[in-house]
Design a protein around this motif. Structure first.
Motif, short mmCIF file in Angstrom:
data_model
loop_
_atom_site.label_atom_id
_atom_site.label_comp_id
_atom_site.label_asym_id
_atom_site.label_seq_id
_atom_site.Cartn_x
_atom_site.Cartn_y
_atom_site.Cartn_z
N PRO A 197 -2.30 -7.03 -6.78
CA PRO A 197 -3.04 -5.93 -7.40
C PRO A 197 -3.54 -4.97 -6.32
O PRO A 197 -4.00 -5.42 -5.27
N THR A 198 -3.47 -3.69 -6.57
CA THR A 198 -3.89 -2.73 -5.54
C THR A 198 -5.41 -2.65 -5.41
O THR A 198 -5.91 -2.01 -4.47
N LEU A 199 -6.16 -3.26 -6.33
CA LEU A 199 -7.61 -3.29 -6.17
C LEU A 199 -8.02 -4.13 -4.96
O LEU A 199 -9.11 -3.95 -4.42
N GLY A 200 -7.16 -5.05 -4.56
CA GLY A 200 -7.44 -5.89 -3.41
C GLY A 200 -6.58 -5.50 -2.22
O GLY A 200 -5.90 -4.47 -2.23
N PRO A 201 -6.56 -6.33 -1.19
CA PRO A 201 -5.74 -6.04 -0.01
C PRO A 201 -4.26 -5.93 -0.38
O PRO A 201 -3.75 -6.74 -1.15
N ASN A 202 -3.59 -4.92 0.16
CA ASN A 202 -2.16 -4.77 -0.06
C ASN A 202 -1.55 -4.00 1.11
O ASN A 202 -2.25 -3.32 1.86
N MET A 203 -0.25 -4.12 1.26
CA MET A 203 0.43 -3.59 2.44
C MET A 203 0.40 -2.07 2.52
O MET A 203 0.21 -1.50 3.59
N LEU A 204 0.60 -1.39 1.40
CA LEU A 204 0.67 0.07 1.43
C LEU A 204 -0.66 0.67 1.88
O LEU A 204 -0.71 1.50 2.79
N ASP A 205 -1.75 0.26 1.25
CA ASP A 205 -3.05 0.84 1.55
C ASP A 205 -3.61 0.38 2.90
O ASP A 205 -4.27 1.15 3.60
N ASP A 206 -3.38 -0.89 3.24
CA ASP A 206 -4.08 -1.48 4.38
C ASP A 206 -3.24 -1.63 5.64
O ASP A 206 -3.80 -1.74 6.73
N THR A 207 -1.91 -1.64 5.51
CA THR A 207 -1.06 -1.78 6.70
C THR A 207 -0.26 -0.52 6.96
O THR A 207 -0.07 -0.13 8.12
N PHE A 208 0.22 0.15 5.91
CA PHE A 208 1.05 1.34 6.08
C PHE A 208 0.48 2.57 5.36
O PHE A 208 1.18 3.24 4.61
N PRO A 209 -0.81 2.90 5.57
CA PRO A 209 -1.39 4.05 4.86
C PRO A 209 -0.73 5.37 5.23
O PRO A 209 -0.81 6.34 4.46
N SER A 210 -0.06 5.43 6.38
CA SER A 210 0.62 6.67 6.77
C SER A 210 1.72 7.04 5.79
O SER A 210 2.08 8.22 5.65
N LEU A 211 2.27 6.04 5.05
CA LEU A 211 3.33 6.30 4.09
C LEU A 211 2.80 6.91 2.79
O LEU A 211 3.59 7.30 1.92
N LEU A 212 1.47 7.02 2.66
CA LEU A 212 0.90 7.65 1.48
C LEU A 212 1.02 9.17 1.54
O LEU A 212 0.71 9.86 0.56
N GLY A 213 1.44 9.70 2.67
CA GLY A 213 1.63 11.15 2.78
C GLY A 213 0.34 11.94 2.67
O GLY A 213 0.33 13.04 2.12
#
Length: 214
Positions: free
Chosen positions: A73-89
């Motif tokens: 769930p993205t409410l908790g720790p996850n790779m996109l938000d916490d490890t690769f936030p640069s990919l959020l553009g």
């Protein structure tokens, strides 16, 4: 054949999930050369400690593990938000109850290299369709993932084109990109039609209880 496991079963039934962690080590460390955490013959990271859901595809009869992925769930720790936030553009972190992340998508290298077999296609399609079924039954509206452009093309061929969240970036040895998919009946039907899958992949209610407890 699909089975769903909760992250808690890693501690109570370690033998059930050991082949998946071994497969991840073979794919991400041995084959792809990614900078991942290896412990002996398995690959396990910090996101395996926050009770994810694991989706596993087996060969019917032999129960040979063909492929696997992890859901968080993205409410908790996850790779996109916490490890690769640069990919959020440049976009804000994704933190919603109805958006989950798929990660550690992998297929057994032996069947991937067997060009005479369609097992790699079957395993990939089963995994993606199982995520669709699980999402529809659990109120998940969208799936996000960090992948490479090669797998992004494979998802398109499977009828799951998705939308890029940001532009691809070179991370390590691959061009990585964040992609999102809407979870809906039409997408699931399209994927099943392309893969030739009829009927439901998930038994109920056990899989749904696992999702609700995550």
């Amino acid at each position: 054949m699909i089975e769903i496991f909760s992250g808690l079963e890693r501690h109570f039934r370690p033998q059930a999930l050991a082949p998946m962690f071994q497969l991840r080590k073979r794919v991400f460390h041995d084959l792809l050369g990614w900078d991942v955490t290896v412990r002996g013959d398995v690959e396990i990271d910090q996101y395996d400690d926050v009770n994810p859901i694991y989706v596993l595809s087996y060969t019917p009869g032999t129960r040979h593990l063909r492929g696997a992925l992890r859901l968080l769930p993205t409410l908790g720790p996850n790779m996109l938000d916490d490890t690769f936030p640069s990919l959020l553009g440049g976009r804000a972190a994704i933190r919603r109850t109805d958006i989950w992340e798929s990660s550690r998508f992998c297929i057994d290298p032996e069947i991937s290299q067997d060009r005479a077999s369609n097992q790699v296609t079957v395993a990939a399609a089963e995994l993606m369709c199982a995520v669709g079924e699980l999402g529809l039954a659990s109120g998940i509206r969208q799936i996000v993932t960090v992948t490479d452009v090669f797998l992004e093309r494979m998802f398109r061929r499977m009828g799951c084109p998705g939308t890029r969240i940001g532009e691809p970036q070179k991370i390590g040895s691959v061009h990585a990109v964040a992609v999102s998919w809407d979870v809906d009946d039409r997408l699931l039907a399209d994927m099943k039609a392309i893969a030739g899958i009829s009927g439901a992949l998930l038994a109920t209610p056990p899989e749904m209880r696992i999702a609700a407890a995550a």
